[in-house]
Design a protein around this motif. Structure first.
Motif, PDB file in Angstrom:
ATOM      1  N   TYR A  99       0.811  -1.219   0.000  1.00  0.00           N
ATOM      2  CA  TYR A  99       0.000   0.000   0.000  1.00  0.00           C
ATOM      3  C   TYR A  99       0.851   1.280   0.000  1.00  0.00           C
ATOM      4  O   TYR A  99       0.304   2.368   0.115  1.00  0.00           O
ATOM      5  CB  TYR A  99      -0.933   0.019   1.211  1.00  0.00           C
ATOM      6  CG  TYR A  99      -2.142  -0.870   1.041  1.00  0.00           C
ATOM      7  CD1 TYR A  99      -3.314  -0.381   0.466  1.00  0.00           C
ATOM      8  CD2 TYR A  99      -2.109  -2.207   1.436  1.00  0.00           C
ATOM      9  CE1 TYR A  99      -4.410  -1.194   0.296  1.00  0.00           C
ATOM     10  CE2 TYR A  99      -3.203  -3.029   1.277  1.00  0.00           C
ATOM     11  CZ  TYR A  99      -4.355  -2.517   0.705  1.00  0.00           C
ATOM     12  OH  TYR A  99      -5.448  -3.328   0.532  1.00  0.00           O
ATOM     13  N   HIS A 130      -0.258   3.970  -2.441  1.00  0.00           N
ATOM     14  CA  HIS A 130      -1.610   4.509  -2.300  1.00  0.00           C
ATOM     15  C   HIS A 130      -1.570   5.866  -1.596  1.00  0.00           C
ATOM     16  O   HIS A 130      -0.696   6.132  -0.768  1.00  0.00           O
ATOM     17  CB  HIS A 130      -2.491   3.557  -1.506  1.00  0.00           C
ATOM     18  CG  HIS A 130      -2.880   2.318  -2.253  1.00  0.00           C
ATOM     19  ND1 HIS A 130      -1.958   1.416  -2.736  1.00  0.00           N
ATOM     20  CD2 HIS A 130      -4.099   1.815  -2.586  1.00  0.00           C
ATOM     21  CE1 HIS A 130      -2.592   0.423  -3.335  1.00  0.00           C
ATOM     22  NE2 HIS A 130      -3.891   0.643  -3.265  1.00  0.00           N
ATOM     23  N   TRP A 156      -6.441   9.147   0.773  1.00  0.00           N
ATOM     24  CA  TRP A 156      -7.865   9.053   0.451  1.00  0.00           C
ATOM     25  C   TRP A 156      -8.240   7.682  -0.118  1.00  0.00           C
ATOM     26  O   TRP A 156      -9.430   7.353  -0.208  1.00  0.00           O
ATOM     27  CB  TRP A 156      -8.267  10.166  -0.529  1.00  0.00           C
ATOM     28  CG  TRP A 156      -7.424  10.256  -1.768  1.00  0.00           C
ATOM     29  CD1 TRP A 156      -6.294  10.996  -1.939  1.00  0.00           C
ATOM     30  CD2 TRP A 156      -7.639   9.579  -3.012  1.00  0.00           C
ATOM     31  NE1 TRP A 156      -5.786  10.834  -3.206  1.00  0.00           N
ATOM     32  CE2 TRP A 156      -6.588   9.978  -3.890  1.00  0.00           C
ATOM     33  CE3 TRP A 156      -8.608   8.690  -3.478  1.00  0.00           C
ATOM     34  CZ2 TRP A 156      -6.486   9.514  -5.193  1.00  0.00           C
ATOM     35  CZ3 TRP A 156      -8.517   8.213  -4.779  1.00  0.00           C
ATOM     36  CH2 TRP A 156      -7.462   8.622  -5.631  1.00  0.00           C
ATOM     37  N   GLN A 157      -7.247   6.884  -0.445  1.00  0.00           N
ATOM     38  CA  GLN A 157      -7.505   5.531  -0.925  1.00  0.00           C
ATOM     39  C   GLN A 157      -7.489   4.498   0.208  1.00  0.00           C
ATOM     40  O   GLN A 157      -7.690   3.312  -0.043  1.00  0.00           O
ATOM     41  CB  GLN A 157      -6.466   5.142  -1.981  1.00  0.00           C
ATOM     42  CG  GLN A 157      -6.537   5.998  -3.245  1.00  0.00           C
ATOM     43  CD  GLN A 157      -5.427   5.659  -4.226  1.00  0.00           C
ATOM     44  OE1 GLN A 157      -4.239   5.789  -3.908  1.00  0.00           O
ATOM     45  NE2 GLN A 157      -5.813   5.221  -5.418  1.00  0.00           N
TER      46      GLN A 157
END
Length: 270
Positions: A143, A146, A149-150
């Protein structure tokens, strides 16, 4: 009541007869008065108490973000006179920068805190590798690219913990870090924090309103009075480690929670 857990070593954080007033010594609101606190090196300490009693102010004093007008604040044997480099902090809101990826958010302290700042550009790849390892440790492998907001709220708070730990601080300060999360995610992150602390053995001061959280995580719980705040009760938690979530339903665990609730009720009534 004041006996230190047997696994705790020498004092690392000391507040001695500390008093603080917002607005200056001779004016404003008296927040802390004659507060004494002692946290051992490698100890996991929790601070609980009525709303408005000065718990967050205590955190600012220890981290060097505020100065008391009376008394001493000592960390690692040195008086605190300004913001400390050896501290990592996480708050109720993750405060991740929305324009930076998760990985870049985690790396941010290394761009600011010496000695990492001087060598960040030259060694960015190795720092990024360490950040990815931390992400994997808290269940966020893959992650790093990312953006905030994701990520879910729980994922953002995991990333916030990684950011607080990336520069390998000696002291981790946590101010209601899980309060905004749902119960299931909150308990999941208790276990993440438990495992990180048991692996790295840094010193922790956790401010929380959740008594179950405090009992699950802490070696020692300090109960503050109503404002002006001081430590009314110091309660060692001698439940076996490692603790799992099932232990929260054991009679000994529940009895400590009720005992702490009674202490806070009395403090609120004073």
């Amino acid at each position: 009541m004041n006996q230190r857990p047997s696994n705790v070593m020498d004092a690392f954080v000391e507040l001695k007869n500390v008093s603080l007033t917002y607005g200056g010594r001779h004016a404003g609101d008296l927040v802390l008065k004659g507060l004494n606190l002692d946290v051992g090196r490698g100890e996991f300490a929790a601070v609980v108490g009525p709303s408005g009693c000065g718990k967050s102010t205590l955190m600012k004093l220890v981290s060097g973000l505020m100065q008391a007008y009376e008394g001493e604040t000592i960390v690692a044997g040195q008086p605190v006179t300004g913001p400390l480099k050896i501290v990592g902090m996480a708050f109720q809101n993750p405060t991740l920068l929305p324009w930076r990826s998760t990985l870049d958010n985690i790396l941010l302290p290394l761009e600011i805190v010496e000695p990492h700042r001087q060598r960040f550009r030259a060694h960015r790849a190795s720092y990024a590798e360490a950040a990815e390892e931390l992400l994997a440790t808290v269940g966020l492998a893959g992650y790093g690219s990312h953006y905030p907001w994701q990520l879910s709220g729980g994922m953002q708070q995991r990333a916030s913990l990684c950011r607080a730990l990336i520069h390998e601080p000696d002291l981790l300060m946590l101010d209601e870090p899980f309060a905004a999360l749902d119960a299931f995610t909150r308990e999941e992150l208790w276990c993440v924090l438990r495992d990180l602390w048991q692996r790295k053995q840094f010193t922790v001061i956790l401010v929380t309103h959740d008594l179950r959280e405090a009992v699950f995580l802490a070696d020692t719980i300090h109960v503050m009075s109503a404002r002006p705040g001081r430590i009314e009760v110091t309660r060692p938690i001698e439940l076996p480690r490692p603790r799992d979530l099932d232990s929260c339903y054991e009679p000994d665990f529940i009895a400590i929670v009720h005992e702490l609730r009674d202490h806070i009720a009395k403090a609120r009534a004073l």
